[in-house]
Design an enzyme around this catalytic site. Sequence first.
Site, PDB file in Angstrom:
ATOM      1  N   CYS A   1       0.813  -1.219   0.000  1.00  0.00           N
ATOM      2  CA  CYS A   1       0.000   0.000   0.000  1.00  0.00           C
ATOM      3  C   CYS A   1       0.842   1.263   0.000  1.00  0.00           C
ATOM      4  CB  CYS A   1      -0.936   0.015   1.209  1.00  0.00           C
ATOM      5  SG  CYS A   1      -2.099  -1.359   1.229  1.00  0.00           S
TER       6      CYS A   1
ATOM      7  N   CYS B   1      -3.755  12.405  12.719  1.00  0.00           N
ATOM      8  CA  CYS B   1      -3.426  13.810  12.513  1.00  0.00           C
ATOM      9  C   CYS B   1      -4.358  14.732  13.295  1.00  0.00           C
ATOM     10  CB  CYS B   1      -3.489  14.152  11.023  1.00  0.00           C
ATOM     11  SG  CYS B   1      -2.408  13.140  10.006  1.00  0.00           S
TER      12      CYS B   1
END
Length: 526
Positions: A401, A463
């Site tokens: 990925c 985040c």
Amino acid sequence: GDAGGVGVGFGGVSEAGGSSSSGPPGPDTQARGRRRARGGCVGCGTTDQVWVVQCGHAICVTCLKGAVKLGGGDAKGTKVGGCVECGERFAEDDLMTFLTVEEKDAVQLKLTLQALDQDPNVVQCPAPGCSCRIEKRNDEQHKSGGKQRSVLRVAPDGQELTLRAARHMQTYRLRCPECSTNFCAGCLAVPYHTSFTCEQNKERSEARPCRFCSAPLPPSAKDGATCGAADCKTALEGVCDVRHKSCKHWCTGVFGEAKCGPCLECSGDADEFCNICWTDAIRAQPCITLGCGHTFHLLCVRQRLEKRWPTAKISFSFAECPLCRVWVDHPQLKAPLNEIKKLQKLVQDSAVQRLKLEGRHKDKAGLQKYKGSVVDLAMSKYNYYQCTKCKRPYFGGMAECGDGVAPPAGGGQGGEQRAVDDLMCGKCSGAAMGMKQTSCKTHGDSYIEFKCRYCCEVASFFCWGHTHFCDSCHKKWGQGAFRKPASLVQKCKCKIQHVANGTTQASEACYGCSLCRIEVKESAPL
């Protein structure tokens, strides 16, 4: 700085030094009206093959050839003798009549080279085995209309030159057209001493050099002294203070080390660039020789180990020698290497455990690719990251990925934050979101995973304290998707029960313990 050399042969000038004669008259053949002498040779008295030469005396062919002394390859010592009766030197016409083609060419070439060597405007290439002669430049070549031409004050390597050094280089720097040797026509130094005149270069070579930067020191400086520059003073504080017993050169190792490394002056490696920093020579700083035999600055190796992996994904190539890919090994690096090896073992154990639970450890093609190493196979399948809070490594998705190296840049909340600051394991990100339970009763808190807010993949990034990203979405966000977050939302394609993918806090969800999920083949949300 290029000039051409010439080869000279009998009968004319040619590049190969070959003869332009149509063929030799043999020693027994009367040529050009020569007449045989009735008496004996004035040199040896023989009457065999005796001819009258231009001085009027009788000389046999053997004495005539014996009067020619051939020098070495540099043409020094090549001489043509004279008549033993009157002392007059044999004329070229005499030699060319009675010598063979090979003898004529050898004499003619060497005499011509000897004449060129006596010309002050011609210089011989100083490279061993090269006999090319090159004409020097003169002041008239540098004038235009009676005025001195402008001089390029930049050396071929890009460094700026003084006017004096530039004029010297323009006049004396030559390159041999045969062997491409770059040398000085004034002092024959190889290679040409860029930035210095011949006099300056001589003073520089005779001066005692700084131990680290090789800058010339005053005549009163002691052996092993430094130039006083800040970097050299710092290097002196940490460098070994002993000499090698065999050669008496200063050791370039580290102060206090139990055993000195090999002498880099004798091996010729002291002036080579460090293959990590590529800015200073090896001698410029205290250095270490690794177990593999390669030498680097100690400070450069330490900084390389402190910075660790170059991307967000954990990798251990930084702990390898940059030249041979063998793990670095030296007593001065024992402490940082122990910490790195502990981290490596944690990552490898976790990767192998996951590989076995998923049944991938029986992959014959994969094992063959990695020579039967289950550890290498596991490390190639998965991405692991280091949590910025607890510093533990955690699983962050499949290697196929991507490694999520792109930070969430641009607009949005905290867009300029570095990606490494957003890496947070499931336990720490769950705690940051106010979750009460962030631990599995069976496997603890090391395998807690969250889903990406926008898709079904396992999150690697956390985040701004509230948003989980997988590698792919994190990278796309940094590439501009922050302008339209809805473009990241994907339809559910997995078989795990979870909240719908979206752009709000409602799409945040914990997948629970990854090991439990692998074992029971279903999600067990916390």
